[in-house]
Design a protein around this motif. Structure first.
Motif, PDB file in Angstrom:
ATOM      1  N   LEU A  68       0.815  -1.205   0.000  1.00  0.00           N
ATOM      2  CA  LEU A  68       0.000   0.000   0.000  1.00  0.00           C
ATOM      3  C   LEU A  68       0.852   1.259   0.000  1.00  0.00           C
ATOM      4  CD1 LEU A  68      -2.769   1.470   0.391  1.00  0.00           C
ATOM      5  CD2 LEU A  68      -2.368   1.235   2.862  1.00  0.00           C
ATOM      6  N   PHE A  69       1.760   1.355   0.952  1.00  0.00           N
ATOM      7  CA  PHE A  69       2.532   2.589   1.090  1.00  0.00           C
ATOM      8  C   PHE A  69       3.582   2.727  -0.010  1.00  0.00           C
ATOM      9  CE2 PHE A  69       0.815   2.072   5.411  1.00  0.00           C
ATOM     10  CZ  PHE A  69       0.228   3.323   5.555  1.00  0.00           C
ATOM     11  N   GLY A  70       4.071   1.592  -0.506  1.00  0.00           N
ATOM     12  CA  GLY A  70       4.971   1.667  -1.646  1.00  0.00           C
ATOM     13  C   GLY A  70       4.282   2.236  -2.877  1.00  0.00           C
ATOM     14  N   ALA A  71       3.047   1.804  -3.109  1.00  0.00           N
ATOM     15  CA  ALA A  71       2.284   2.321  -4.250  1.00  0.00           C
ATOM     16  C   ALA A  71       1.964   3.798  -4.063  1.00  0.00           C
ATOM     17  CB  ALA A  71       0.995   1.519  -4.418  1.00  0.00           C
ATOM     18  N   PHE A  72       1.687   4.204  -2.814  1.00  0.00           N
ATOM     19  CA  PHE A  72       1.412   5.616  -2.570  1.00  0.00           C
ATOM     20  C   PHE A  72       2.640   6.474  -2.865  1.00  0.00           C
ATOM     21  CE2 PHE A  72       1.502   9.308   0.283  1.00  0.00           C
ATOM     22  CZ  PHE A  72       0.375   9.974  -0.160  1.00  0.00           C
ATOM     23  N   GLU A  73       3.807   6.023  -2.439  1.00  0.00           N
ATOM     24  CA  GLU A  73       5.028   6.789  -2.679  1.00  0.00           C
ATOM     25  C   GLU A  73       5.350   6.895  -4.166  1.00  0.00           C
ATOM     26  OE1 GLU A  73       7.940   6.534   1.087  1.00  0.00           O
ATOM     27  OE2 GLU A  73       7.580   4.600   0.140  1.00  0.00           O
ATOM     28  N   GLU A  74       5.036   5.852  -4.906  1.00  0.00           N
ATOM     29  CA  GLU A  74       5.253   5.901  -6.348  1.00  0.00           C
ATOM     30  C   GLU A  74       4.325   6.930  -6.999  1.00  0.00           C
ATOM     31  OE1 GLU A  74       4.959   2.128  -8.243  1.00  0.00           O
ATOM     32  OE2 GLU A  74       6.542   1.188  -7.037  1.00  0.00           O
ATOM     33  N   THR A 350      -6.105   1.478  -7.167  1.00  0.00           N
ATOM     34  CA  THR A 350      -4.739   0.977  -6.963  1.00  0.00           C
ATOM     35  C   THR A 350      -4.519   0.536  -5.531  1.00  0.00           C
ATOM     36  OG1 THR A 350      -3.835   2.366  -8.725  1.00  0.00           O
ATOM     37  CG2 THR A 350      -2.293   1.575  -7.060  1.00  0.00           C
ATOM     38  N   ALA A 351      -4.876   1.384  -4.585  1.00  0.00           N
ATOM     39  CA  ALA A 351      -4.671   1.055  -3.177  1.00  0.00           C
ATOM     40  C   ALA A 351      -5.491  -0.156  -2.760  1.00  0.00           C
ATOM     41  CB  ALA A 351      -5.035   2.258  -2.309  1.00  0.00           C
TER      42      ALA A 351
END
Length: 433
Positions: A68-74, A350-351
């Motif tokens: 989740l947080f990896g996708a947000f940072e991207e 995405t999330a």
């Protein structure tokens, strides 16, 4: 539980390594640096740090949080993310840290927690994100109506759902049931389940019913037993304060029979993650939990239908036991723009895919592609959409407020932790609601 984590050393990995014991103090200090005009810069230096608290520190939860947080940072490289995982105690450590932070007027940007009745404990401390998140992100139309309604507090829209767990599943080890001669699809009632537990006890060396006697585990098993034996209407009447004493008593009698005869000897000293290992290793036949345990099986690479399986808890076909995880928005927010961006992301496609495929839960967002979900979760998504009834979970903040839930757990702790006092537990539950 072990899990197939990335070997990349990220900020999230370093924070997790700090451990739960020192996290509360670290957060209090960090909170002084993240709020208002004095907040630390994000990206180009014109924003505030986004601080998110959650309790997903191991097994399926850690894998899901990283995704989740990896996708947000991207998607938002310009936002300075400070992800703070707080493990231990079945979210009790997280809840205590959140309470301390809110009472000290030092709120994080957002924190993970249950919506619904659970939000009542934060009265006066939450904000309304309807226009910035729910309207701008189109979430009201995109998410299931139950999720939309549960994310509203006295302040307005104060949370965004990230996923839903089903609470009326019964998981099993395929090989153990084959050795016992038990066909899981034939289990249509609690009586049939008890017969199956007898067969496991007689024909195998495995524990028939894997159990942790943590009070919340007992409470959620009591709830699904009541749904099974007494039905949806009786359950809803109980949580609404108009329950039938005979139905409550009968549920305790049945639960006492199961816990008194078929669970593991160490049930009082293990948590649910430990006892779930017995399902994976073949040392136990059945376990009732939310389908976060499926996340553990998925991330361990165990094959659905061959090594493990799941049926609806006998007697609850047509129901989807409703549990929802969400991110909550404090009113006196240290980073309102960054928080709104994160919450719009959390409610997006995405999330919802990245998080739930690892967590063993499903999106509350409708019409999400299922390509990345395994067969079990794909079936669960279909069941969520087609369920006749969606009783809210009693043990996870949807059915009753935090104070009532705590009182119910207190009754179980005082009267129903072996020996199983049916009279005392029945009176305690009736008086509490």
């Amino acid at each position: 539980m072990s899990n197939n984590r990335s070997t990349t050393v990220s900020r999230r990995t370093v924070l997790k390594g700090a451990g739960a014991a020192g996290t509360a103090g670290m957060l209090t200090t960090a909170g002084c640096l993240t709020g208002g005009e004095g907040g630390s810069g994000g990206g180009g230096g014109d924003g505030n740090t986004l601080e998110v608290l959650h309790g997903w520190t191991g097994g399926d939860g850690a894998e899901a949080a990283d995704a989740l947080f990896g996708a947000f940072e991207e998607e938002h490289p310009d936002i300075d993310l400070d992800e703070n995982p707080i493990g231990g105690g079945g979210n009790q450590n997280l809840d205590q840290t959140v309470a301390n932070r809110l009472q000290s007027n030092d709120p994080p940007s957002s924190f993970a927690g249950w919506p619904g009745a659970n939000l009542e404990q934060y009265e006066g401390a939450l904000g309304d994100i309807e226009s910035e998140v729910w309207d701008e992100g189109g979430l009201k139309e995109a998410h299931a109506q139950e999720a939309v309604e549960l994310c509203q507090s006295e302040a307005g829209f104060s949370a965004v759902p990230i996923g839903s767990h089903r609470m009326n599943d019964l998981f099993y080890n395929v090989e153990v049931l084959e050795q016992a001669g038990v066909d899981p699809e034939s289990l249509t009632s609690v009586d049939a389940l008890i017969d199956a537990l007898d067969a496991v006890a007689t024909e195998t060396d495995a524990t028939p019913f894997a159990m942790s006697l943590e009070t919340w585990c007992i409470l959620q098993t009591w709830a699904v037993t009541m749904l099974s034996e007494q039905g949806y209407d009786a359950y809803m009447s109980f949580i609404e304060g108009d329950g039938d004493e005979g139905a409550v008593r009968s549920t305790f009698e049945t639960l006492g029979e199961i816990l008194g005869n078929y669970i593991n000897a160490d049930a009082a000293s293990v948590d649910f993650t430990e006892v779930n290992q017995d399902i994976m290793s073949g040392n136990a036949a059945f376990i009732h939990q939310g389908n976060w345990v499926a996340g553990a099986y998925i991330n361990e690479g165990l094959e659905y239908g061959t090594e493990w399986g799941a049926i609806r808890f006998p007697g609850t076909d047509g129901m989807y036991g409703l549990h929802i995880d969400s991110f909550i928005y404090p009113g006196d927010n240290p980073s309102p723009e960054e928080s709104a961006a994160f919450l719009r992301f959390a409610g997006g496609e995405t999330a919802q895919v990245q998080f739930n495929q690892y967590k063993g839960s499903i999106p509350t967002r409708q019409e999400v592609p299922t390509d990345d979900f395994n067969a079990y979760l794909t079936d669960t998504i279909e069941d969520f959409q087609n369920a006749d009834q969606k009783p809210p979970t009693l043990a996870h903040g949807l059915a009753v407020d935090q104070s009532t839930q705590s009182d119910l757990e207190g009754v179980l702790n005082d009267t129903f932790a072996d020996p199983y006092d049916v009279d005392g537990a029945t009176n305690g539950f009736m008086n509490t609601v």
